[in-house]
Design a protein around this motif. Structure first.
Motif, PDB file in Angstrom:
ATOM      1  N   ALA A   1      -2.925   7.762  -7.015  1.00 24.88           N
ATOM      2  CA  ALA A   1      -2.711   6.323  -7.182  1.00 24.88           C
ATOM      3  C   ALA A   1      -2.425   5.672  -5.834  1.00 24.88           C
ATOM      4  O   ALA A   1      -2.929   4.582  -5.532  1.00 24.88           O
ATOM      5  CB  ALA A   1      -1.565   6.066  -8.159  1.00 24.88           C
ATOM      6  N   ARG A   2      -1.634   6.325  -5.013  1.00 23.56           N
ATOM      7  CA  ARG A   2      -1.316   5.803  -3.679  1.00 23.56           C
ATOM      8  C   ARG A   2      -2.579   5.730  -2.817  1.00 23.56           C
ATOM      9  O   ARG A   2      -2.830   4.720  -2.154  1.00 23.56           O
ATOM     10  CB  ARG A   2      -0.275   6.693  -3.004  1.00 23.56           C
ATOM     11  N   GLU A   3      -3.396   6.779  -2.849  1.00 32.15           N
ATOM     12  CA  GLU A   3      -4.641   6.792  -2.068  1.00 32.15           C
ATOM     13  C   GLU A   3      -5.608   5.719  -2.569  1.00 32.15           C
ATOM     14  O   GLU A   3      -6.269   5.054  -1.768  1.00 32.15           O
ATOM     15  CB  GLU A   3      -5.292   8.165  -2.132  1.00 32.15           C
ATOM     16  N   ASP A   4      -5.678   5.549  -3.885  1.00 29.85           N
ATOM     17  CA  ASP A   4      -6.553   4.519  -4.458  1.00 29.85           C
ATOM     18  C   ASP A   4      -6.100   3.127  -4.025  1.00 29.85           C
ATOM     19  O   ASP A   4      -6.911   2.286  -3.647  1.00 29.85           O
ATOM     20  CB  ASP A   4      -6.552   4.622  -5.988  1.00 29.85           C
ATOM     21  N   ARG A   5      -4.801   2.893  -4.055  1.00 28.70           N
ATOM     22  CA  ARG A   5      -4.246   1.607  -3.635  1.00 28.70           C
ATOM     23  C   ARG A   5      -4.531   1.353  -2.152  1.00 28.70           C
ATOM     24  O   ARG A   5      -4.919   0.252  -1.769  1.00 28.70           O
ATOM     25  CB  ARG A   5      -2.744   1.587  -3.918  1.00 28.70           C
ATOM     26  N   GLU A   6      -4.384   2.385  -1.325  1.00 29.02           N
ATOM     27  CA  GLU A   6      -4.665   2.241   0.108  1.00 29.02           C
ATOM     28  C   GLU A   6      -6.148   1.976   0.349  1.00 29.02           C
ATOM     29  O   GLU A   6      -6.504   1.165   1.212  1.00 29.02           O
ATOM     30  CB  GLU A   6      -4.197   3.490   0.857  1.00 29.02           C
ATOM     31  N   LEU A   7      -7.012   2.643  -0.394  1.00 33.73           N
ATOM     32  CA  LEU A   7      -8.451   2.421  -0.260  1.00 33.73           C
ATOM     33  C   LEU A   7      -8.817   0.992  -0.642  1.00 33.73           C
ATOM     34  O   LEU A   7      -9.550   0.315   0.078  1.00 33.73           O
ATOM     35  CB  LEU A   7      -9.229   3.407  -1.133  1.00 33.73           C
ATOM     36  N   ARG A   8      -8.294   0.531  -1.773  1.00 33.80           N
ATOM     37  CA  ARG A   8      -8.560  -0.847  -2.195  1.00 33.80           C
ATOM     38  C   ARG A   8      -8.048  -1.849  -1.158  1.00 33.80           C
ATOM     39  O   ARG A   8      -8.733  -2.814  -0.834  1.00 33.80           O
ATOM     40  CB  ARG A   8      -7.918  -1.128  -3.545  1.00 33.80           C
ATOM     41  N   ARG A   9      -6.877  -1.612  -0.673  1.00 33.35           N
ATOM     42  CA  ARG A   9      -6.317  -2.530   0.319  1.00 33.35           C
ATOM     43  C   ARG A   9      -7.198  -2.590   1.567  1.00 33.35           C
ATOM     44  O   ARG A   9      -7.471  -3.660   2.096  1.00 33.35           O
ATOM     45  CB  ARG A   9      -4.898  -2.095   0.692  1.00 33.35           C
ATOM     46  N   ARG A  10      -7.658  -1.431   2.032  1.00 28.97           N
ATOM     47  CA  ARG A  10      -8.512  -1.400   3.215  1.00 28.97           C
ATOM     48  C   ARG A  10      -9.824  -2.131   2.954  1.00 28.97           C
ATOM     49  O   ARG A  10     -10.271  -2.941   3.757  1.00 28.97           O
ATOM     50  CB  ARG A  10      -8.815   0.044   3.629  1.00 28.97           C
ATOM     51  N   ILE A  11     -10.412  -1.876   1.791  1.00 24.55           N
ATOM     52  CA  ILE A  11     -11.686  -2.518   1.473  1.00 24.55           C
ATOM     53  C   ILE A  11     -11.513  -4.022   1.324  1.00 24.55           C
ATOM     54  O   ILE A  11     -12.328  -4.806   1.826  1.00 24.55           O
ATOM     55  CB  ILE A  11     -12.307  -1.885   0.211  1.00 24.55           C
TER      56      ILE A  11
END
Length: 128
Positions: free
Chosen positions: A44-54
């Motif tokens: 979930a943390r990695e997904d949130r970081e990926l979305r934020r970066r995108i």
């Protein structure tokens, strides 16, 4: 030794060993659940970081594309367009398109709807 005492001793040993096995099994299950929860939290943390970066990249690229379009309009108004001017605009457009392509794969519908509106407006201005 009578049969009753032997039976009680056997049941006692089996109960002791069985209790230890059940305790160990319960501890293993608890540890497995902790690991699964830890993995889920990390994903979930990695997904949130990926979305934020995108989302950040998409926003930045859209703003840079809008700025490049604005500058290009000033160039058209003030002087003849040089190859460098066209290259700068194209690079900005390509970055915007690449960010948009990445966002389509990740972003939920509500985000895509807003981004689609901005992307459409930028594309229409570029087309003119």
């Amino acid at each position: 030794m009578d049969m009753g005492a032997a039976l009680i001793a056997i049941v006692g040993v089996a109960g002791t060993l069985g209790g230890a096995l059940l305790t160990q099994r319960g501890a293993d299950r608890t540890k497995q659940r902790e690991l699964e929860l830890s993995r889920a939290i990390q994903e979930a943390r990695e997904d949130r970081e990926l979305r934020r970066r995108i989302y950040t990249d998409l926003h930045r690229d859209a703003r840079q594309f809008a700025t490049a379009l604005s500058r290009h309009l000033y160039v058209i108004r003030d002087r003849a367009v040089a190859d460098e001017d066209v290259r700068t605009l194209e690079e900005s457009k390509d970055a915007q398109r690449n960010g948009w392509s990445e966002a389509i794969m990740i972003a939920p519908g509500a985000v895509l709807a807003a981004a689609q509106e901005a992307n459409g407006a930028l594309t229409r201005v570029y087309g003119r």
